[in-house]
Design a protein around this motif. Structure first.
Motif, PDB file in Angstrom:
ATOM      1  N   LEU A 103     -29.190  31.625  51.787  1.00 35.13           N
ATOM      2  CA  LEU A 103     -28.856  30.806  52.950  1.00 35.13           C
ATOM      3  C   LEU A 103     -29.438  29.403  52.861  1.00 35.13           C
ATOM      4  O   LEU A 103     -28.749  28.408  53.086  1.00 35.13           O
ATOM      5  N   HIS A 106     -25.995  42.760  56.438  1.00 36.69           N
ATOM      6  CA  HIS A 106     -24.902  42.259  55.601  1.00 36.69           C
ATOM      7  C   HIS A 106     -24.606  40.803  55.906  1.00 36.69           C
ATOM      8  O   HIS A 106     -24.767  40.355  57.034  1.00 36.69           O
ATOM      9  N   LEU A 163     -21.197  38.442  55.214  1.00 39.31           N
ATOM     10  CA  LEU A 163     -19.860  38.230  54.657  1.00 39.31           C
ATOM     11  C   LEU A 163     -19.699  36.733  54.437  1.00 39.31           C
ATOM     12  O   LEU A 163     -19.910  35.945  55.363  1.00 39.31           O
ATOM     13  N   SER A 168     -17.163  33.722  53.079  1.00 46.75           N
ATOM     14  CA  SER A 168     -15.809  33.321  52.678  1.00 46.75           C
ATOM     15  C   SER A 168     -15.811  31.812  52.480  1.00 46.75           C
ATOM     16  O   SER A 168     -15.627  31.054  53.411  1.00 46.75           O
ATOM     17  N   SER A 183     -20.152  26.980  53.541  1.00 52.74           N
ATOM     18  CA  SER A 183     -20.352  26.654  54.955  1.00 52.74           C
ATOM     19  C   SER A 183     -19.295  25.646  55.414  1.00 52.74           C
ATOM     20  O   SER A 183     -18.930  24.733  54.681  1.00 52.74           O
ATOM     21  N   ALA A 184     -18.775  25.840  56.633  1.00 52.86           N
ATOM     22  CA  ALA A 184     -17.703  24.964  57.118  1.00 52.86           C
ATOM     23  C   ALA A 184     -17.754  24.874  58.631  1.00 52.86           C
ATOM     24  O   ALA A 184     -18.467  25.629  59.283  1.00 52.86           O
ATOM     25  N   VAL A 187     -21.881  22.512  56.217  1.00 53.97           N
ATOM     26  CA  VAL A 187     -22.783  22.291  57.335  1.00 53.97           C
ATOM     27  C   VAL A 187     -24.147  22.882  56.961  1.00 53.97           C
ATOM     28  O   VAL A 187     -24.813  22.351  56.085  1.00 53.97           O
ATOM     29  N   HIS A 188     -24.540  24.012  57.563  1.00 52.34           N
ATOM     30  CA  HIS A 188     -25.923  24.460  57.377  1.00 52.34           C
ATOM     31  C   HIS A 188     -26.130  25.414  56.206  1.00 52.34           C
ATOM     32  O   HIS A 188     -27.177  25.434  55.601  1.00 52.34           O
ATOM     33  N   GLY A 189     -25.131  26.206  55.907  1.00 49.46           N
ATOM     34  CA  GLY A 189     -25.262  27.149  54.806  1.00 49.46           C
ATOM     35  C   GLY A 189     -25.055  26.428  53.485  1.00 49.46           C
ATOM     36  O   GLY A 189     -24.858  25.211  53.459  1.00 49.46           O
ATOM     37  N   SER A 246     -19.161  30.012  61.465  1.00 51.31           N
ATOM     38  CA  SER A 246     -18.629  29.201  60.370  1.00 51.31           C
ATOM     39  C   SER A 246     -19.683  28.396  59.642  1.00 51.31           C
ATOM     40  O   SER A 246     -19.602  28.218  58.431  1.00 51.31           O
ATOM     41  N   GLU A 247     -20.646  27.866  60.376  1.00 53.07           N
ATOM     42  CA  GLU A 247     -21.460  26.788  59.831  1.00 53.07           C
ATOM     43  C   GLU A 247     -22.683  27.255  59.060  1.00 53.07           C
ATOM     44  O   GLU A 247     -23.210  26.541  58.215  1.00 53.07           O
ATOM     45  N   GLY A 248     -23.167  28.474  59.400  1.00 44.29           N
ATOM     46  CA  GLY A 248     -24.410  28.938  58.806  1.00 44.29           C
ATOM     47  C   GLY A 248     -25.567  28.786  59.774  1.00 44.29           C
ATOM     48  O   GLY A 248     -26.664  29.272  59.517  1.00 44.29           O
ATOM     49  N   ASN A 249     -25.337  28.115  60.912  1.00 42.61           N
ATOM     50  CA  ASN A 249     -26.390  28.014  61.921  1.00 42.61           C
ATOM     51  C   ASN A 249     -26.696  29.383  62.512  1.00 42.61           C
ATOM     52  O   ASN A 249     -27.839  29.692  62.841  1.00 42.61           O
ATOM     53  N   ARG A 257     -26.483  32.260  60.846  1.00 44.43           N
ATOM     54  CA  ARG A 257     -27.322  32.953  59.858  1.00 44.43           C
ATOM     55  C   ARG A 257     -28.762  32.466  59.965  1.00 44.43           C
ATOM     56  O   ARG A 257     -29.701  33.255  59.883  1.00 44.43           O
ATOM     57  N   MET A 258     -28.945  31.151  60.114  1.00 43.81           N
ATOM     58  CA  MET A 258     -30.295  30.599  60.248  1.00 43.81           C
ATOM     59  C   MET A 258     -31.018  31.251  61.429  1.00 43.81           C
ATOM     60  O   MET A 258     -32.161  31.695  61.312  1.00 43.81           O
ATOM     61  N   LEU A 315     -12.114  42.292  62.623  1.00 42.02           N
ATOM     62  CA  LEU A 315     -12.332  41.148  61.727  1.00 42.02           C
ATOM     63  C   LEU A 315     -11.032  40.713  61.054  1.00 42.02           C
ATOM     64  O   LEU A 315     -10.976  39.669  60.412  1.00 42.02           O
ATOM     65  N   MET A 321     -10.454  34.600  56.963  1.00 39.59           N
ATOM     66  CA  MET A 321     -11.788  35.072  57.333  1.00 39.59           C
ATOM     67  C   MET A 321     -12.636  33.842  57.602  1.00 39.59           C
ATOM     68  O   MET A 321     -12.490  32.824  56.933  1.00 39.59           O
ATOM     69  N   ASN A 322     -13.501  33.937  58.598  1.00 41.74           N
ATOM     70  CA  ASN A 322     -14.427  32.844  58.894  1.00 41.74           C
ATOM     71  C   ASN A 322     -15.467  32.773  57.782  1.00 41.74           C
ATOM     72  O   ASN A 322     -15.729  33.779  57.120  1.00 41.74           O
ATOM     73  N   PRO A 323     -16.095  31.604  57.572  1.00 45.59           N
ATOM     74  CA  PRO A 323     -17.035  31.485  56.448  1.00 45.59           C
ATOM     75  C   PRO A 323     -18.164  32.526  56.452  1.00 45.59           C
ATOM     76  O   PRO A 323     -18.446  33.109  55.409  1.00 45.59           O
ATOM     77  N   TYR A 324     -18.792  32.768  57.599  1.00 48.43           N
ATOM     78  CA  TYR A 324     -19.937  33.693  57.593  1.00 48.43           C
ATOM     79  C   TYR A 324     -19.854  34.715  58.717  1.00 48.43           C
ATOM     80  O   TYR A 324     -19.595  34.371  59.865  1.00 48.43           O
ATOM     81  N   THR A 325     -20.120  35.966  58.369  1.00 54.45           N
ATOM     82  CA  THR A 325     -20.335  36.999  59.373  1.00 54.45           C
ATOM     83  C   THR A 325     -21.622  37.723  59.017  1.00 54.45           C
ATOM     84  O   THR A 325     -21.807  38.130  57.863  1.00 54.45           O
ATOM     85  N   SER A 326     -22.522  37.846  59.988  1.00 56.13           N
ATOM     86  CA  SER A 326     -23.780  38.560  59.763  1.00 56.13           C
ATOM     87  C   SER A 326     -23.771  39.865  60.532  1.00 56.13           C
ATOM     88  O   SER A 326     -23.327  39.913  61.679  1.00 56.13           O
ATOM     89  N   THR A 327     -24.262  40.933  59.902  1.00 55.18           N
ATOM     90  CA  THR A 327     -24.501  42.176  60.633  1.00 55.18           C
ATOM     91  C   THR A 327     -25.949  42.588  60.397  1.00 55.18           C
ATOM     92  O   THR A 327     -26.488  42.349  59.318  1.00 55.18           O
TER      93      THR A 327
END
Lengths: 246, 488
Positions: free
Chosen positions: A183, A214, A216, A218, A221-222, A234-236, B238-241, B243-244, B272, B284-290
């Protein structure tokens, strides 16, 4: 923690569902919604499970039949659609993979200096051809977040990939590292074996263990937050590199 | 809030009606006059409409996926108590803590207490509708805790001291030039010479939030889904924020509406497939966290799940209205709505704008305030929202149902000109003699107020009717008068 809120919410749900199921009952009568029948917990569980199993699911398990389509090629095409850089190792075998990894990581190190994070459990043979100029950082003991921010990139494997959507799925097991590893650094090289590619979501989720965390992924980052137009970065990690191997 | 058939005390602190919010028609009139706003909205919604249609057309079984999603959600709502208890047990087993909040104030107090308990005076936040709904940021601020929004659009809204106007893209009412201006004036570390290129704006947000992510002690999120069978939470972004926020802090607090639950892990294969295509028109969106409770050595050491009712059980008690609880917050209905496109999100006076907001807000808050009572009427009933809804919520049906509720609530309270007119016309239509007299009067009166055969403006109290519509002038002679004149 509020036991009363819990009791209150559950009571309101039971009353609401009872009322919805008995629209013509007198709300003030003895069998009205204020006194829904209450059975044992086990009964409720069994009822819900039986009704759940009976739900009709007429959608397709996969939108591309693996017997009729080159699933790996579909995955490569769909991942590239979202600006991941996708390459295939030209030859089978560990030597060709190691050479491909070395090429990609050397290019990255030349562009952005800094050490490369390596998660525990990464096969040593993937890094066998690495040129001497590249520094590796092991995540043992765990690197602080600020330290991860100084890395030039990370290399991992994955748990599953999804052809239909061009998605890689990390379960953060061996060779993938804890979640922060993929990340914080701005470059992620992920190695995907053909047998890890599922045709579609149904098969992919069936291969996973829900108890694990998990991610996922794809593409890089966008965001679509400015005028609903997708822009990458963006952040990822802003650079996602996928290496396909037999 | 009214929930007459449901027992239990009324909850305090519902979703905030934005202070001094006017009813939809007057708010919309102001918004429609803002040509910049209309241009921004038209541009954004039209771009996404075509893309969504393409992403949906790619799946030949879209309708089957949609029907399966509807069936799964309806089933879950019918057994909601069972699934919530199962979720609670599984989250707890995995090392998390579960809290229950009947209302917004209670949820906010729980979160504030947990933040204090973690020894922190600030949190980083993932975009979350549930915490918008409870007004968490304002409640935390009152407690001396700073909440930093990290989603790009939420950040734009927060920096601009603005309100969200869209479920997915809260800053949809801003174009790139306006966003650049907000960053330039409100973001102390905005780079010199920042352009309005979206890529440059995204990069500025990345640099601005980086340090906050790396040093955050507490993260606050919502969840798109909570899986009862496993105790897993799912955040789609989408952005990774996201996940952060769910990975780096030591403590994670997730505020989740009780209707976000799904029975089992495999249900994600349906949702999904539907959610990203409906919302951002992506496969699919850029990021999915579980995540499931606590994972030693990976991510937060403390996980708290706050289950939020805040009016949802009132909606559940309504046989027609409860379908709104199927909503997965994709915002496809906003993007296709002709009313939303022109009025914008602020006119709805709620964190939930658009067609879905027009049926969610009045159900969560009740129809007592003028703003909420006006929302079910903020629609042409064209049905575009129903057509694109990935969980097949029949929004027009629910709107008509809620309109009836609004009228019923009014009937109990006051005498409206509308009601007086309808009760009078009931009497007139029952009597042939009165009807003939009324028709003669209408023929005369109609000619007095009509211009070129149309009635455009009536005097008060009838002006309410002609404010938004005109009517043909009544004919000089009624059919009955003509019949008796020519045939007898």
């Amino acid at each position: 923690m509020s036991a009363t809120a819990r009791d209150q919410i559950l009571a309101r749900i039971r009353a609401a569902n009872h009322a919805a199921a008995h629209p013509y009952a007198d709300p003030n009568g003895p069998s009205g919604p204020s006194s829904p029948a209450v059975g044992g917990r086990a009964d409720h569980d069994a009822d819900a499970d039986a009704a759940y199993e009976a739900l009709s699911r007429r959608y397709l398990r996969a939108h591309h039949d693996p017997a009729a389509h080159d699933i790996a090629a579909l995955f490569a095409e769909r991942a590239a659609d979202y600006r991941a850089v996708v390459e295939r190792v030209p030859l089978p075998g560990p030597a060709a993979l190691a050479a491909a990894v070395a090429g990609i990581l050397a290019a990255r190190a030349a562009a952005v200096p800094g050490p490369l994070v390596v998660p525990g459990g990464l096969p040593a043979e993937w890094l066998a051809e690495l040129p001497s100029g590249i520094t590796l950082a092991r995540d043992e003991p765990p690197l602080p977040a600020a330290e991860l921010d100084r890395m030039s990139g990370v290399i991992t494997g994955c748990a599953v990939a999804v052809a239909e959507t061009g998605t890689i799925i990390l379960d953060h097991g061996p060779a993938q590292g804890r979640r922060a590893l993929t990340l914080v650094p701005d470059f992620h090289l992920v190695v995907v074996r053909d047998d890890q590619i599922a045709a579609d979501l149904a098969d992919a989720f069936a291969r996973l263990d829900p108890a694990r965390p998990h991610t996922l992924v794809s593409g890089p980052s966008a965001t679509s937050d400015i005028e609903l137009i997708r822009v990458e970065g963006v952040h990822g990690p802003r650079n996602l590199h996928i290496l396909l191997t037999a | 809030m009214t929930a007459p058939q449901v027992s239990g005390p009324q909850v305090s602190g519902q979703m905030p009606t934005y202070l001094g919010m006017p009813s939809f028609p007057s708010a919309a009139r102001t918004a429609v006059a803002d040509s910049q706003l209309r241009a921004n909205l038209t541009h954004a919604t039209h771009a996404i409409r075509a893309k969504r249609a393409g992403a949906v057309a790619e799946l030949s079984d879209w309708e089957e996926l949609r029907q399966a999603a509807k069936a799964i959600k309806d089933h879950t709502l019918a057994h909601l108590d069972t699934y919530l208890l199962r979720l609670e047990a599984n989250v707890t087993r995995a090392g998390g803590h579960v809290h229950w909040a009947a209302g917004a104030d209670e949820a906010n107090a729980i979160v504030a207490g947990l933040v204090r308990g973690a020894g922190a005076d600030g949190v980083v936040k993932v975009k979350s509708m549930a915490t918008q709904e409870t007004g968490l940021n304002e409640a935390l601020a009152a407690d001396g805790i700073t909440a930093l929004e990290t989603d790009l659009a939420e950040l734009i809204v927060q920096l601009g001291h603005d309100r969200p106007s869209h479920i997915l893209v809260p800053a949809i009412h801003r174009n790139r030039a306006e966003i650049r201006e907000i960053f330039r004036t409100q973001m102390p570390d905005a780079p010199a010479g920042l352009t309005d290129d979206p890529q440059a704006l995204a990069a500025a947000a990345r640099a601005h939030l980086r340090q906050a992510f790396l040093s955050a002690q507490v993260g606050v999120s919502g969840a798109n889904f909570a899986i009862a069978e496993t105790g897993s939470l799912v955040v789609v972004e989408s952005e990774g924020n996201g996940r952060m926020c769910v990975t780096l802090p030591r403590t994670l607090i997730s505020v989740v509406g009780i209707e976000k639950i799904l029975p089992s892990w495999r249900d994600l294969e349906v949702f999904l497939a539907l959610l990203p295509r409906s919302s951002t028109a992506e496969r699919m969106n850029p990021y999915t966290s579980t995540w499931t409770g606590i994972q030693p050595g990976d991510g937060p050491e403390n996980f708290h799940l706050v289950l939020l009712d805040n009016g949802r059980t009132s909606a559940l008690a309504d046989r027609t209205g409860r379908q709104a609880l199927r909503c997965i917050r994709c915002s496809a209905c906003l993007n296709v709505c002709p009313v939303y496109e022109r009025a914008g999100g602020h006119a709805y006076g709620s964190p939930y704008p658009g067609p879905i907001g027009a049926i969610i807000s009045p159900q969560l808050r009740g129809v007592t305030s003028p703003a909420d009572a006006s929302l079910p009427f903020a629609s042409t009933l064209c049905g575009a929202c129903y057509e694109v809804c990935p969980v097949a919520i029949n929004i027009p049906e629910a709107l008509v149902h809620l309109r009836a509720k609004v009228v019923d609530a009014k009937r109990e309270k006051t005498i409206s000109p509308e009601r007086a007119v309808f009760s009078l016309s009931g009497r007139v239509l029952r009597s042939p003699r009165l009807l003939a007299a009324a028709q003669r009067a209408a023929g005369l009166g109609g000619r007095l107020v009509a211009r070129s055969g149309r009635i455009r403006r009536l005097p008060p109290p009838l002006s309410g009717w002609t404010e938004t519509r005109d009517a043909p002038a009544p004919p000089p002679e009624s059919f009955r008068a003509w019949w008796s004149r020519t045939r007898s």
